[in-house]
Design an enzyme around this catalytic site. Structure first.
Site, PDB file in Angstrom:
ATOM      1  N   HIS A  66      57.849  91.066 -64.511  1.00  0.00           N
ATOM      2  CA  HIS A  66      57.221  89.691 -63.637  1.00  0.00           C
ATOM      3  C   HIS A  66      57.154  88.625 -64.586  1.00  0.00           C
ATOM      4  CE1 HIS A  66      54.465  88.222 -60.344  1.00  0.00           C
ATOM      5  NE2 HIS A  66      54.316  87.264 -61.242  1.00  0.00           N
ATOM      6  N   HIS A  68      58.098  84.230 -64.818  1.00  0.00           N
ATOM      7  CA  HIS A  68      58.440  82.865 -64.300  1.00  0.00           C
ATOM      8  C   HIS A  68      59.420  82.161 -65.117  1.00  0.00           C
ATOM      9  CE1 HIS A  68      55.871  83.308 -60.990  1.00  0.00           C
ATOM     10  NE2 HIS A  68      55.001  83.766 -61.741  1.00  0.00           N
ATOM     11  N   GLY A  74      52.645  73.802 -62.001  1.00  0.00           N
ATOM     12  CA  GLY A  74      51.011  73.881 -62.292  1.00  0.00           C
ATOM     13  C   GLY A  74      50.529  73.702 -61.110  1.00  0.00           C
ATOM     14  N   GLU A  75      49.185  73.806 -60.795  1.00  0.00           N
ATOM     15  CA  GLU A  75      48.340  73.638 -59.609  1.00  0.00           C
ATOM     16  C   GLU A  75      47.281  72.221 -59.818  1.00  0.00           C
ATOM     17  OE1 GLU A  75      46.763  77.234 -58.159  1.00  0.00           O
ATOM     18  OE2 GLU A  75      48.949  77.906 -57.759  1.00  0.00           O
ATOM     19  N   TYR A 135      56.384  83.078 -52.888  1.00  0.00           N
ATOM     20  CA  TYR A 135      55.328  83.487 -52.119  1.00  0.00           C
ATOM     21  C   TYR A 135      55.445  83.720 -50.493  1.00  0.00           C
ATOM     22  CZ  TYR A 135      51.641  82.671 -55.736  1.00  0.00           C
ATOM     23  OH  TYR A 135      50.925  82.840 -57.108  1.00  0.00           O
ATOM     24  N   ARG A 168      46.784  80.784 -50.960  1.00  0.00           N
ATOM     25  CA  ARG A 168      48.103  80.276 -50.865  1.00  0.00           C
ATOM     26  C   ARG A 168      49.164  81.088 -50.011  1.00  0.00           C
ATOM     27  NH1 ARG A 168      47.998  80.468 -57.370  1.00  0.00           N
ATOM     28  NH2 ARG A 168      47.110  82.320 -56.474  1.00  0.00           N
ATOM     29  N   HIS A 200      52.504  89.743 -54.409  1.00  0.00           N
ATOM     30  CA  HIS A 200      51.401  89.253 -55.136  1.00  0.00           C
ATOM     31  C   HIS A 200      50.142  89.148 -54.629  1.00  0.00           C
ATOM     32  CE1 HIS A 200      49.619  85.099 -56.893  1.00  0.00           C
ATOM     33  NE2 HIS A 200      48.837  85.368 -55.528  1.00  0.00           N
ATOM     34  N   HIS A 229      49.138  91.776 -59.962  1.00  0.00           N
ATOM     35  CA  HIS A 229      47.891  91.119 -60.281  1.00  0.00           C
ATOM     36  C   HIS A 229      46.738  91.835 -60.067  1.00  0.00           C
ATOM     37  CE1 HIS A 229      50.889  87.771 -60.895  1.00  0.00           C
ATOM     38  NE2 HIS A 229      50.923  87.352 -59.660  1.00  0.00           N
ATOM     39  N   ASP A 281      53.737  88.231 -66.625  1.00  0.00           N
ATOM     40  CA  ASP A 281      53.408  86.993 -65.962  1.00  0.00           C
ATOM     41  C   ASP A 281      53.763  85.625 -66.596  1.00  0.00           C
ATOM     42  OD1 ASP A 281      53.131  85.517 -63.567  1.00  0.00           O
ATOM     43  OD2 ASP A 281      51.106  85.900 -63.259  1.00  0.00           O
TER      44      ASP A 281
HETATM   45 ZN    ZN Z   1      51.840  86.131 -58.824  1.00  0.00          ZN
END
Ligand code: ZN
Length: 383
Positions: A66, A68, A74-75, A135, A168, A200, A229, A281
């Site tokens: 896992h 990215h 970013g949030e 997601y 989310r 997730h 997670h 992650d």
């Molecule tokens: Zn995730």
């Protein structure tokens, strides 16, 4: 020209301890384990590389399920986007097989970009797969469905990361989740690939309930589910330990630096270590943070390499159906990590027989650098 690499005097963990042996790698495969006399190779009068691993342990390259690989969104707005992963930072952490994913943003961090990054890494010799979907449900696929992605695209290994129990999440119904799991499973059957669904899990109030419900109410196999997670909160840890006893392999990401307390809680809840994997992650944190925490956990729990390595090698290879990965054996891929015997610091990293890290330094030279005068510096401030 065949690539030949001879590793002398290595103390092997396959991950089972095998004692001191030489390993001969030809064309990216392990072709001999035992005593290899370099004088015999000299007689062939063909070039080969040799490394003396006296004072080092040698174990299989880590599998990170896992990451990215194209960075994350970013949030905190556009300025919180993280940059793409690079090959040197992945291999520096002892990782030689990686599975890339997209997350909450499936628009600007999309499957086409992820696939291109995976192809780039594969061309360079780092084994790279991708999860298809992101997601939301319906998943953002490349060819219209999870099943056709698996069948038509080599790099796609399963569905994911599908977000559930998260603010989310797109709140898929149980039937929608069951359909995705079934599509991935069929795609896996027809191709020999893993065909698992990588879920997730967030901080939502239902924790792992949806996965227990899937197992109870649908014809879903425990080996089709692979949630991650699960070290995120105490209830997920408890549910995670419980679902391993039903034969589901679960994953802890290590980006919060909490591997030690997570493993402690997992064992207190009598989770089955054979059904646990670890991932980086990586997006905001470095892929190498995974191995740092492995070393810390070994120290805290007084574990040997033999005990902890399966969590990043054989267990991961089993759930991802990577038959030539995660172990040192004849005909296995020559993905190997040599570490200092006393400090466990990484000295050399070999992926498919190619030396990427030697004496702690990257040998990798990205093709574009020959035509570029850019200087890129990124030094994260997080400890
Ligand atoms: Zn995730």
């Amino acid at each position: 020209m065949a690539s030949i690499l001879l590793l002398k005097n290595a103390e092997l963990y396959s991950p089972v301890y095998m004692g001191k042996k030489d390993i001969l790698c030809i064309e990216g495969k392990i072709t001999k384990i035992g005593n290899v006399n370099s004088a015999h190779l000299d007689l062939l009068e063909i070039p080969y590389d040799i490394l003396d691993l006296e004072g080092m342990f040698l174990f299989p390259g880590l599998i990170d399920p896992h990451e990215h690989l194209i960075g994350g969104s970013g949030e905190n707005g556009y300025c919180s986007r993280s940059p793409e992963m690079t090959i040197p930072e992945i291999v520096r952490g002892g990782i030689t097989t990686v599975v890339g994913c997209i997350g909450v943003d499936t628009i600007t961090r999309n499957m086409h970009s992820l696939l291109a990054q995976a192809k780039f890494f594969n061309e360079e010799g780092l084994t790279t797969y991708i999860w298809s979907g992101g997601y939301s449900v319906p998943p953002s696929t490349l060819t219209g469905s999870i099943k056709s992605d698996l069948i038509l695209i080599n790099e796609v290994i399963g569905a994911g990361e599908i977000a559930i129990s998260d603010v989310r999440s797109s709140e898929p119904t149980l039937a929608e989740m069951g359909r995705i799991v079934s599509e991935a499973y069929i795609g896996g059957l027809l191709t020999g690939k893993a065909g698992v669904t990588h879920f997730h899990l967030g901080d939502g109030k239902y924790h792992l309930k949806f996965l227990f419900d899937l197992l109870e109410h649908f014809d879903v196999l425990p080996t089709s589910l692979y949630p991650t997670h699960l070290s995120r909160n105490p209830q997920l840890l408890k549910d995670g330990a419980r679902i391993t006893r039903a034969g589901v392999t679960i994953d802890f990401d290590t980006c919060e630096g909490d591997l030690v307390p997570a493993l402690k809680a997992f064992m207190e809840h009598t989770g089955d270590l054979n059904f646990l994997t670890l991932s980086s992650d990586a997006s905001f944190t470095s892929p190498g943070f995974l191995y740092e925490q492995i070393k810390e956990a070994m120290k805290v729990f007084n574990w040997s390499l033999e005990k902890i390595l399966p969590l990043v090698t054989t267990n991961t290879a089993r759930i991802l159906k990577l038959r030539n990965k995660g172990h040192i054996a004849l005909e296995a891929d020559a993905d190997l990590v040599a570490v200092d015997r006393s400090t466990l610091e990484i000295n050399h990293v070999i992926a498919k027989g190619k030396l990427f890290i030697k004496d702690g330094k990257s040998l990798y030279n990205q093709l574009i650098l020959d035509r570029s005068n850019r200087k890129i510096e990124i030094y994260g401030k997080k400890k």
